[in-house]
Design an enzyme around this catalytic site. Structure first.
Site, mmCIF file in Angstrom:
data_model
loop_
_atom_site.group_PDB
_atom_site.id
_atom_site.type_symbol
_atom_site.label_atom_id
_atom_site.label_comp_id
_atom_site.label_asym_id
_atom_site.label_seq_id
_atom_site.Cartn_x
_atom_site.Cartn_y
_atom_site.Cartn_z
ATOM 1 N N ASP A 129 52.326 108.139 9.870
ATOM 2 C CA ASP A 129 51.050 108.113 10.579
ATOM 3 C C ASP A 129 51.339 107.873 12.054
ATOM 4 O OD1 ASP A 129 47.990 107.945 10.411
ATOM 5 O OD2 ASP A 129 48.485 106.135 11.527
ATOM 6 N N GLU A 181 49.444 106.971 16.070
ATOM 7 C CA GLU A 181 48.286 106.613 16.888
ATOM 8 C C GLU A 181 48.422 107.339 18.216
ATOM 9 O OE1 GLU A 181 45.892 105.132 15.495
ATOM 10 O OE2 GLU A 181 47.031 104.522 13.712
ATOM 11 N N HIS A 220 44.122 101.881 11.392
ATOM 12 C CA HIS A 220 44.357 102.482 12.702
ATOM 13 C C HIS A 220 45.527 101.830 13.437
ATOM 14 C CE1 HIS A 220 40.968 105.084 12.225
ATOM 15 N NE2 HIS A 220 40.115 104.081 12.131
ATOM 16 N N ASP A 244 48.895 101.994 8.260
ATOM 17 C CA ASP A 244 48.318 103.197 7.639
ATOM 18 C C ASP A 244 49.372 103.969 6.861
ATOM 19 O OD1 ASP A 244 45.879 102.571 8.634
ATOM 20 O OD2 ASP A 244 45.799 104.146 10.148
#
Length: 689
Positions: free
Chosen positions: A413, A415, A552, A557
């Protein structure tokens, strides 16, 4: 003090130096005209409050003419003079424009070099100042004070987010009246009860009310009318008219008028001698009346004092040598996206010399009969529809041949600073390696960027600028991540987003094409987990009891997605589905395609075969594939494509959405290849983005 005697109050201090020299009463017009002299500057908000209160208390219209004699005030206390002028300037700017009222904090007024300088911190506010002729209006105020100072407008862009704020204000103002109607008047400005409320509010009453039949007072835009607008003068088109006799025998006429900024209902209690000949739908009318909140209708209306029929406003003329052919047009048959019938559009198009025009209502073709009546030897009707397209291709896996449920996968994942891989940056990467359906290793890193994080990203992720200081640059963080991945297949929840960022950053920073094997747990969960309201990561983890502490944040995540991935692999194992590469085909029937995301698509008819195929698509979309909207499967559109011309539609179309999401050139070309023409609409259509 004269007004204190009337109101029996001493709170209006700036009126203390006001003396009345003459009072003129015009009984036939219900006007009381005051002529006064003041040796000090009067606060406009106090003046509006007092005059408005007198008007309501005595049911008269007040006109107040003040002659200022400020020489002593100006010479003895120049600082106080400047402060009062600036306060009145702010008050007037708010009064002239609802946008300026809400954006007052983004404006500054300074007095320097013998002139008043008004600073706007973005071009949108600067345009609003210029469009409302603020410089001239404020100059007239200074002339009334007998001052020779200049007014100067200056653009001072110091806030990088100012344009966004101003655009939000503009959008809010455009939606304001519709919200008032929907909430039954609950958003109408609160009734002001004291002087302080006048000082703070951004919506102000008109101070000078004219006679009830004076059609020369300044025109008002319907979109800017509030309950505090007082007497208004509007011009527009009658879009609805209703007459009914009340129990008292009085005839009530309710006229709905639009000036193309908004529409409003106007009520007129007809006198016995009133002649209503000519007052009908489609005619143009001028109305003078009082804006107020109607207790019966529970919404803002105009109570008519006087009205008259007028000629239609001069129409625009199309002087282009080569006339346009409009291929995207919504009529009143498009729910919440069209007003006029096709005949009205066709009449205007013919007036402008246009030779053809399409009709493309949302999901329906009920407008075709009316459109057919408009066709003649000089004007061609192009039949069509803007549909809701479902891409029914299943995209659970990509390039996963020779992989099984126990192969090596890296669940990851990221960001980012935004949603566009081309313009936004990766700020965190988290990854978990899974082999034989067990977690065996993990990877995590922040990524330093050369700009400040947007406030929304800080709020969403809890990552701050300080946390990124001293962290690896993308040029070193990315190779470390790729080294961790090795030959493993990538797994992510909504993988198209995360993988598109990785592919773009590899191309830009490492000058390499990266096309890994990918499995999307979002699409896989749609096929295997049914009893959930949606398939977001936090929804699924909550249902399955998977720990997700810091949603998040990339590593959290990634860990949660890894547990979800293992859960899904176990389901496949129980169903004897071992080969990952076959999942798109094997699970195609398991996914509810109708509930997939829909894109807009513009479909035009070329011939009778195409017309029949369009009718078939419309029938299927309403009978077989209806979910909130009538939906068309892309596979069915391919089968019934003969005689049709397919366009990409608006910003909600498949191609435009891919551009906004930063898809690669190869992906954009793949999407565009399906369409016959690409729509490039005016930028104003997409200002809301």
């Amino acid at each position: 003090m004269f007004f204190n005697n009337i109101l029996k109050t001493d709170e209006h201090k700036s009126l203390n130096d006001l003396s009345i020299e003459k009072i003129e009463v015009i009984k036939s017009q219900n006007i009381v005209r005051f002529y006064a002299v003041s040796s000090s500057i009067i606060d406009f908000y106090e003046l509006d409050y007092v005059t408005d209160k007198i008007q309501k208390q005595y049911n008269v219209n007040i006109e107040l003419n003040i002659d200022y004699d400020l020489y002593d005030t100006y010479t003895n206390n120049n600082k106080l003079f400047i402060e009062k002028v600036i306060n009145n300037f702010f008050y007037c700017m708010k009064k002239y424009s609802a946008v300026l009222s809400k954006a007052a904090e983004s404006l500054k007024i300074e007095f320097r070099n013998d002139e008043f300088v008004i600073k706007a911190n973005n071009t949108l506010l600067m345009n609003e100042l210029e469009n409302n002729n603020i410089e001239k209006k404020l100059t007239n105020i200074l002339k009334n004070y007998k001052c020779s100072h200049n007014i100067k407008l200056v653009l001072d862009e110091t806030d990088s987010e100012a344009a966004i704020t101003a655009q939000q204000i503009l959008d809010e103002e455009l939606k304001k009246s519709m919200e008032i109607i929907k909430s039954n008047g609950s958003t109408v400005a609160e009734k002001r009860t004291n002087t302080e409320a006048y000082k703070k509010t951004g919506n102000f009453s008109r101070r000078r009310k004219k006679s009830e039949t004076d059609f020369s007072i300044p025109l008002s835009k319907i979109s800017e009318i509030t309950t505090d607008s007082g007497i208004v003068n509007i011009k527009g088109k009658i879009i609805n008219l209703d007459k009914r006799e009340l129990k008292t025998g009085t005839v009530l006429m309710v006229i709905t008028v639009t000036d193309l900024t908004d529409s409003i209902s106007c009520k007129y209690f007809c006198p016995k001698d009133f002649e209503d000949d000519g007052f009908e739908k489609g005619k143009y009318i001028q109305i003078v009346g009082n804006a107020e909140n109607d207790d019966y209708e529970k919404q803002l209306i105009v109570k008519i004092n006087g009205m008259q029929l007028i000629e239609e406003e001069p129409s625009k003329i199309d002087n282009s040598k080569e006339k346009r052919v409009e291929l995207h047009l919504h009529t009143g048959m498009s729910s919440m996206d069209g007003i006029n019938g096709f005949k009205e559009y066709a009449r205007k198009a013919k007036l402008w010399g246009h030779k053809a025009m399409a009709i493309t209502d949302h999901g329906v073709v009920q407008g075709f009969p009316e459109a057919m009546e408009c066709a003649d030897e000089n004007f061609k009707v192009i039949y069509g529809m803007e549909g809701y397209l479902i891409n029914d291709t299943v995209n659970i896996v990509h390039k996963c041949d020779n992989l099984n449920i126990d192969s090596e996968f890296v669940v990851f994942d990221i960001e980012t600073t935004g949603l566009n891989p081309r313009t936004d940056d990766i700020i965190e990467i988290g990854a978990v390696k899974v082999v034989n359906r067990k977690v065996v290793d993990s990877f995590s890193t922040f990524v330093h960027i050369n700009r400040n994080l947007p406030a929304k990203i800080i709020e969403l992720t809890s990552i701050t600028d300080d946390m990124l200081q001293g962290q690896p640059e993308i040029t070193s963080a990315l190779p470390e991540f790729l080294n961790f991945v090795g030959d493993s297949a990538l797994v992510a929840h909504n993988a198209s987003f995360d993988v598109s960022f990785i592919k773009n950053k590899v191309l830009v920073n490492l000058n390499e094409l990266y096309d890994p094997s990918v499995l999307d747990t979002l699409e896989l969960s749609k096929a295997l987990i049914k009893d959930v309201k949606n398939h977001r990561l936090n929804t699924l983890t909550k249902k399955l009891g998977i720990k997700l502490e810091n949603h998040h944040r990339a590593i959290d995540d990634a860990n949660a997605t890894a547990q979800l991935f293992i859960y899904l692999m176990n389901i496949l194992n129980d169903r004897n589905l071992y080969e990952i590469g076959n999942l798109n085909e094997n699970l195609k029937e398991e996914i509810d395609l109708v509930k997939q995301f829909s894109y807009h698509v513009n479909i035009l008819v070329k011939n009778y075969t195409g017309l029949k195929n369009l009718y078939n698509l419309v029938s299927q979309s309403h009978i077989q594939y209806f979910y909130k909207k009538p939906r068309i499967l892309k596979s069915n559109l391919k089968l019934l494509r003969e005689g049709l011309i397919i366009g990409t539609a608006c910003e909600s179309g498949e191609l435009y959405s891919a551009v906004l999401n930063g898809a690669s050139d190869e992906k954009l070309e793949e999407i565009a290849a399906f369409y016959d023409f690409l729509e490039i609409q005016p930028l104003q259509n997409n200002m809301f983005l």
